[in-house]
Structures are given as C-alpha cells and as structure tokens.
Motif scaffolding. Structure first.
Motif, mmCIF file in Angstrom:
data_model
loop_
_atom_site.group_PDB
_atom_site.id
_atom_site.type_symbol
_atom_site.label_atom_id
_atom_site.label_comp_id
_atom_site.label_asym_id
_atom_site.label_seq_id
_atom_site.Cartn_x
_atom_site.Cartn_y
_atom_site.Cartn_z
ATOM 1 N N VAL A 15 0.873 -1.168 0.000
ATOM 2 C CA VAL A 15 0.000 0.000 0.000
ATOM 3 C C VAL A 15 0.914 1.223 0.000
ATOM 4 C CG1 VAL A 15 -1.801 1.253 1.232
ATOM 5 C CG2 VAL A 15 -1.806 -1.248 1.241
ATOM 6 N N ASN A 16 0.875 1.983 -1.073
ATOM 7 C CA ASN A 16 1.750 3.137 -1.257
ATOM 8 C C ASN A 16 1.037 4.413 -0.843
ATOM 9 O OD1 ASN A 16 4.248 2.100 -2.894
ATOM 10 N ND2 ASN A 16 2.448 1.022 -3.666
ATOM 11 N N LEU A 17 1.668 5.145 0.068
ATOM 12 C CA LEU A 17 1.187 6.444 0.502
ATOM 13 C C LEU A 17 2.120 7.501 -0.094
ATOM 14 C CD1 LEU A 17 0.639 5.456 4.236
ATOM 15 C CD2 LEU A 17 -0.982 5.257 2.347
ATOM 16 N N ALA A 18 1.874 8.766 0.151
ATOM 17 C CA ALA A 18 2.689 9.829 -0.444
ATOM 18 C C ALA A 18 4.147 9.751 -0.015
ATOM 19 C CB ALA A 18 2.101 11.189 -0.092
ATOM 20 N N ASP A 19 4.410 9.429 1.250
ATOM 21 C CA ASP A 19 5.780 9.497 1.764
ATOM 22 C C ASP A 19 6.343 8.172 2.252
ATOM 23 O OD1 ASP A 19 3.979 9.392 3.838
ATOM 24 O OD2 ASP A 19 5.073 10.775 5.121
ATOM 25 N N LYS A 20 5.546 7.120 2.226
ATOM 26 C CA LYS A 20 5.993 5.807 2.687
ATOM 27 C C LYS A 20 5.056 4.751 2.124
ATOM 28 C CE LYS A 20 3.792 6.916 6.955
ATOM 29 N NZ LYS A 20 4.328 8.034 7.664
ATOM 30 N N ALA A 21 5.361 3.506 2.435
ATOM 31 C CA ALA A 21 4.511 2.406 1.995
ATOM 32 C C ALA A 21 4.500 1.339 3.078
ATOM 33 C CB ALA A 21 5.019 1.814 0.686
#
Length: 73
Positions: A15-21
């Motif tokens: 699950v990819n978020l803006a600043d991390k995954a």
C-alpha cells in the motif's frame, strides 16, 4: 467497482502512501479503512521495519496498491 479489493483481501499487498509504503496481508476493508496484518513499514533509504499488531490505513491516503504475486514479499 471495487473488485480489486475483493480479490486482494487475504493476499500480500504493498500500500503506497505519499511518503511511505506498507507491505502486509490485506486482512480486511472496513468502510474507509484498510487493515493490514504481518506488516512492514517501507521508507526510502531505510530497511523494512516490522510493525507490531495491525496497521489501519485510511483509503483516502492511499496513492495506489500493488497485489504481489503469490509467494512474493
């Protein structure tokens, strides 16, 4: 409409978020939330960090989700 989530539940995902995954088993989808188990935090330039318990992510924060091939980690 959200068939990918039905096919992804109980599978290993990133699950990819803006600043991390996060990588882990997509255990459940509860309304606006995704629940991961056996999760690791992934950040650029750092080794994967195991996370205790469940990770709960707001779907509105998700940039994209990758379903890994079986056996992939």
């Amino acid at each position: 409409m959200f068939a990918w989530r039905r096919t992804a539940v109980r599978r290993r995902v990133v699950v990819n978020l803006a600043d991390k995954a996060f990588t882990g088993i997509l255990w459940a989808k509860r309304g606006p939330l995704l629940v991961l188990r056996d999760a690791e935090l992934l950040e650029a330039g750092r080794p994967a960090q195991p996370v205790d318990g469940e990770v709960v992510i707001e779907r509105s924060k998700v940039e994209f989700t990758q379903v890994l091939a079986s056996g992939g980690a």
